[in-house]
Design a protein around this motif. Structure first.
Motif, PDB file in Angstrom:
ATOM      1  N   ARG A 277       3.015   3.728  -1.861  1.00  0.00           N
ATOM      2  CA  ARG A 277       3.717   3.170  -0.693  1.00  0.00           C
ATOM      3  C   ARG A 277       2.767   2.249   0.081  1.00  0.00           C
ATOM      4  O   ARG A 277       3.140   1.151   0.487  1.00  0.00           O
ATOM      5  CB  ARG A 277       4.210   4.320   0.186  1.00  0.00           C
ATOM      6  N   GLN A 278       1.514   2.699   0.243  1.00  0.00           N
ATOM      7  CA  GLN A 278       0.515   1.893   0.934  1.00  0.00           C
ATOM      8  C   GLN A 278       0.198   0.628   0.143  1.00  0.00           C
ATOM      9  O   GLN A 278       0.019  -0.445   0.719  1.00  0.00           O
ATOM     10  CB  GLN A 278      -0.760   2.716   1.167  1.00  0.00           C
ATOM     11  N   ALA A 279       0.136   0.727  -1.186  1.00  0.00           N
ATOM     12  CA  ALA A 279      -0.130  -0.449  -2.026  1.00  0.00           C
ATOM     13  C   ALA A 279       0.973  -1.493  -1.843  1.00  0.00           C
ATOM     14  O   ALA A 279       0.690  -2.687  -1.786  1.00  0.00           O
ATOM     15  CB  ALA A 279      -0.260  -0.045  -3.495  1.00  0.00           C
ATOM     16  N   CYS A 280       2.221  -1.044  -1.740  1.00  0.00           N
ATOM     17  CA  CYS A 280       3.328  -1.978  -1.507  1.00  0.00           C
ATOM     18  C   CYS A 280       3.172  -2.660  -0.153  1.00  0.00           C
ATOM     19  O   CYS A 280       3.432  -3.855  -0.016  1.00  0.00           O
ATOM     20  CB  CYS A 280       4.667  -1.251  -1.559  1.00  0.00           C
ATOM     21  N   THR A 281       2.755  -1.912   0.841  1.00  0.00           N
ATOM     22  CA  THR A 281       2.555  -2.459   2.180  1.00  0.00           C
ATOM     23  C   THR A 281       1.403  -3.454   2.168  1.00  0.00           C
ATOM     24  O   THR A 281       1.490  -4.529   2.756  1.00  0.00           O
ATOM     25  CB  THR A 281       2.273  -1.328   3.191  1.00  0.00           C
ATOM     26  N   ALA A 282       0.321  -3.105   1.469  1.00  0.00           N
ATOM     27  CA  ALA A 282      -0.850  -3.980   1.404  1.00  0.00           C
ATOM     28  C   ALA A 282      -0.550  -5.278   0.666  1.00  0.00           C
ATOM     29  O   ALA A 282      -1.220  -6.281   0.861  1.00  0.00           O
ATOM     30  CB  ALA A 282      -2.009  -3.254   0.723  1.00  0.00           C
ATOM     31  N   ALA A 283       0.477  -5.257  -0.175  1.00  0.00           N
ATOM     32  CA  ALA A 283       0.833  -6.447  -0.944  1.00  0.00           C
ATOM     33  C   ALA A 283       1.503  -7.508  -0.076  1.00  0.00           C
ATOM     34  O   ALA A 283       1.927  -8.537  -0.582  1.00  0.00           O
ATOM     35  CB  ALA A 283       1.742  -6.062  -2.115  1.00  0.00           C
ATOM     36  N   GLY A 284       1.627  -7.252   1.207  1.00  0.00           N
ATOM     37  CA  GLY A 284       2.197  -8.262   2.101  1.00  0.00           C
ATOM     38  C   GLY A 284       3.676  -8.069   2.309  1.00  0.00           C
ATOM     39  O   GLY A 284       4.107  -7.054   2.819  1.00  0.00           O
ATOM     40  N   SER A 285       4.459  -9.037   1.881  1.00  0.00           N
ATOM     41  CA  SER A 285       5.894  -9.006   2.160  1.00  0.00           C
ATOM     42  C   SER A 285       6.690  -8.257   1.094  1.00  0.00           C
ATOM     43  O   SER A 285       7.858  -8.515   0.915  1.00  0.00           O
ATOM     44  CB  SER A 285       6.417 -10.433   2.288  1.00  0.00           C
ATOM     45  N   TYR A 286       6.060  -7.324   0.408  1.00  0.00           N
ATOM     46  CA  TYR A 286       6.766  -6.551  -0.613  1.00  0.00           C
ATOM     47  C   TYR A 286       7.427  -5.313  -0.015  1.00  0.00           C
ATOM     48  O   TYR A 286       7.407  -4.244  -0.600  1.00  0.00           O
ATOM     49  CB  TYR A 286       5.826  -6.159  -1.751  1.00  0.00           C
ATOM     50  N   PHE A 287       8.014  -5.448   1.175  1.00  0.00           N
ATOM     51  CA  PHE A 287       8.690  -4.324   1.823  1.00  0.00           C
ATOM     52  C   PHE A 287       9.786  -3.764   0.927  1.00  0.00           C
ATOM     53  O   PHE A 287      10.051  -2.571   0.923  1.00  0.00           O
ATOM     54  CB  PHE A 287       9.290  -4.756   3.170  1.00  0.00           C
ATOM     55  N   TRP A 288      10.409  -4.634   0.152  1.00  0.00           N
ATOM     56  CA  TRP A 288      11.515  -4.213  -0.708  1.00  0.00           C
ATOM     57  C   TRP A 288      11.022  -3.307  -1.829  1.00  0.00           C
ATOM     58  O   TRP A 288      11.753  -2.431  -2.279  1.00  0.00           O
ATOM     59  CB  TRP A 288      12.269  -5.428  -1.239  1.00  0.00           C
ATOM     60  N   MET A 289       9.775  -3.473  -2.286  1.00  0.00           N
ATOM     61  CA  MET A 289       9.226  -2.553  -3.293  1.00  0.00           C
ATOM     62  C   MET A 289       9.051  -1.171  -2.670  1.00  0.00           C
ATOM     63  O   MET A 289       9.321  -0.160  -3.305  1.00  0.00           O
ATOM     64  CB  MET A 289       7.887  -3.067  -3.843  1.00  0.00           C
ATOM     65  N   ARG A 290       8.607  -1.128  -1.423  1.00  0.00           N
ATOM     66  CA  ARG A 290       8.444   0.149  -0.718  1.00  0.00           C
ATOM     67  C   ARG A 290       9.808   0.805  -0.513  1.00  0.00           C
ATOM     68  O   ARG A 290       9.955   2.017  -0.694  1.00  0.00           O
ATOM     69  CB  ARG A 290       7.729  -0.073   0.610  1.00  0.00           C
ATOM     70  N   GLU A 291      10.810   0.019  -0.142  1.00  0.00           N
ATOM     71  CA  GLU A 291      12.164   0.573   0.031  1.00  0.00           C
ATOM     72  C   GLU A 291      12.682   1.157  -1.281  1.00  0.00           C
ATOM     73  O   GLU A 291      13.288   2.235  -1.292  1.00  0.00           O
ATOM     74  CB  GLU A 291      13.125  -0.507   0.530  1.00  0.00           C
ATOM     75  N   ALA A 292      12.465   0.453  -2.383  1.00  0.00           N
ATOM     76  CA  ALA A 292      12.903   0.951  -3.683  1.00  0.00           C
ATOM     77  C   ALA A 292      12.160   2.229  -4.055  1.00  0.00           C
ATOM     78  O   ALA A 292      12.751   3.177  -4.588  1.00  0.00           O
ATOM     79  CB  ALA A 292      12.719  -0.120  -4.753  1.00  0.00           C
ATOM     80  N   LEU A 293      10.868   2.272  -3.779  1.00  0.00           N
ATOM     81  CA  LEU A 293      10.080   3.478  -4.051  1.00  0.00           C
ATOM     82  C   LEU A 293      10.615   4.655  -3.243  1.00  0.00           C
ATOM     83  O   LEU A 293      10.797   5.757  -3.774  1.00  0.00           O
ATOM     84  CB  LEU A 293       8.603   3.229  -3.734  1.00  0.00           C
ATOM     85  N   ASP A 294      10.899   4.425  -1.969  1.00  0.00           N
ATOM     86  CA  ASP A 294      11.448   5.498  -1.129  1.00  0.00           C
ATOM     87  C   ASP A 294      12.796   5.978  -1.656  1.00  0.00           C
ATOM     88  O   ASP A 294      13.083   7.179  -1.652  1.00  0.00           O
ATOM     89  CB  ASP A 294      11.582   5.033   0.325  1.00  0.00           C
ATOM     90  N   LYS A 295      13.616   5.054  -2.132  1.00  0.00           N
ATOM     91  CA  LYS A 295      14.913   5.433  -2.695  1.00  0.00           C
ATOM     92  C   LYS A 295      14.725   6.268  -3.960  1.00  0.00           C
ATOM     93  O   LYS A 295      15.424   7.257  -4.167  1.00  0.00           O
ATOM     94  CB  LYS A 295      15.734   4.171  -2.980  1.00  0.00           C
ATOM     95  N   LEU A 296      13.753   5.886  -4.805  1.00  0.00           N
ATOM     96  CA  LEU A 296      13.470   6.659  -6.019  1.00  0.00           C
ATOM     97  C   LEU A 296      13.005   8.067  -5.670  1.00  0.00           C
ATOM     98  O   LEU A 296      13.495   9.049  -6.234  1.00  0.00           O
ATOM     99  CB  LEU A 296      12.412   5.960  -6.866  1.00  0.00           C
ATOM    100  N   VAL A 297      12.073   8.183  -4.740  1.00  0.00           N
ATOM    101  CA  VAL A 297      11.558   9.497  -4.357  1.00  0.00           C
ATOM    102  C   VAL A 297      12.680  10.369  -3.827  1.00  0.00           C
ATOM    103  O   VAL A 297      12.821  11.534  -4.211  1.00  0.00           O
ATOM    104  CB  VAL A 297      10.411   9.361  -3.327  1.00  0.00           C
ATOM    105  N   HIS A 298      13.525   9.808  -2.960  1.00  0.00           N
ATOM    106  CA  HIS A 298      14.663  10.567  -2.431  1.00  0.00           C
ATOM    107  C   HIS A 298      15.575  11.031  -3.558  1.00  0.00           C
ATOM    108  O   HIS A 298      16.005  12.181  -3.590  1.00  0.00           O
ATOM    109  CB  HIS A 298      15.437   9.710  -1.422  1.00  0.00           C
ATOM    110  N   ARG A 299      15.853  10.144  -4.502  1.00  0.00           N
ATOM    111  CA  ARG A 299      16.707  10.481  -5.641  1.00  0.00           C
ATOM    112  C   ARG A 299      16.106  11.638  -6.444  1.00  0.00           C
ATOM    113  O   ARG A 299      16.802  12.579  -6.817  1.00  0.00           O
ATOM    114  CB  ARG A 299      16.867   9.256  -6.543  1.00  0.00           C
ATOM    115  N   LEU A 300      14.828  11.573  -6.699  1.00  0.00           N
ATOM    116  CA  LEU A 300      14.188  12.591  -7.533  1.00  0.00           C
ATOM    117  C   LEU A 300      14.075  13.946  -6.843  1.00  0.00           C
ATOM    118  O   LEU A 300      14.247  14.986  -7.481  1.00  0.00           O
ATOM    119  CB  LEU A 300      12.808  12.120  -7.983  1.00  0.00           C
ATOM    120  N   ILE A 301      13.787  13.950  -5.543  1.00  0.00           N
ATOM    121  CA  ILE A 301      13.607  15.242  -4.877  1.00  0.00           C
ATOM    122  C   ILE A 301      14.934  15.865  -4.438  1.00  0.00           C
ATOM    123  O   ILE A 301      14.982  17.039  -4.118  1.00  0.00           O
ATOM    124  CB  ILE A 301      12.615  15.183  -3.705  1.00  0.00           C
TER     125      ILE A 301
END
Length: 187
Positions: A157-181
């Motif tokens: 999540r931090q790597a996505c944030t550090a990548a600059g404007s890749y907020f959408w990658m972080r959103e997708a990651l959060d959606k995946l984590v929610h789906r899995l748990i």
């Protein structure tokens, strides 16, 4: 080095030799993940019988790769798809070419519109898919060009944030984590 191509059968990637990596026209990204402590000692492969849905994000590891242009930026495998392949086949192919992993492509996480970081400054629509990794290769087409790293969800999540404007990658990651748990692998 022998390059690989995936044949996509019911969202499972099968590897076979090809001559060269392909280039695409449309964009997709894949989030490779695995469950901690579900790896067997033989070839680093997943014990699929043991890989049940995660109960917390602490049980997951996410694979990120370095950007070819800016190696300190870590991201998820990405690329395009050709007219003779599905977007899921393209996700399999790109994960193999860029990260050296194969596995099971799962249901689409969503579509995000983002601005290109290249000089053309165009907007693109990107589709995001999870890839449950079942095999990790020691050699893959872009190994000389990229590094790959497994990390906890919080670090990804931090790597996505550090990548600059890749907020959408972080959103997708959060959606995946929610789906899995929450035990909904296809929603």
């Amino acid at each position: 080095m022998e390059l690989m191509k995936m044949h996509h059968h019911h969202h499972v990637c099968v590897v076979a030799p090809v001559e060269a990596a392909r280039t695409g026209r449309h964009l997709q990204r894949c989030i490779p993940y695995r469950f901690k402590n579900k790896i067997n000692g033989r070839n680093g492969n997943i014990d699929e019988a043991a890989a049940a849905a995660a109960r917390s994000e602490d049980e997951l590891e996410i694979l990120v790769i370095s950007s070819k242009k800016t190696p300190q930026i870590m991201m998820f495998p990405k690329g395009g798809w050709e007219s003779d392949e599905s977007v899921e086949e393209a996700a399999c192919r790109e994960s193999l070419e860029e990260a050296g992993v194969v596995g099971n492509v799962e249901g689409e996480l969503g579509r995000w519109v983002f601005r290109s970081k290249s000089r053309d400054d165009k907007y693109h629509e990107g589709l995001m898919f999870p890839l449950q990794v079942t095999h990790q290769l020691d050699l893959w087409p872009e190994k000389p060009l990229r590094s790959r790293q497994w990390m906890p969800v919080a670090d990804a999540r931090q790597a996505c944030t550090a990548a600059g404007s890749y907020f959408w990658m972080r959103e997708a990651l959060d959606k995946l984590v929610h789906r899995l748990i929450t035990h909904h692998p296809l929603t």
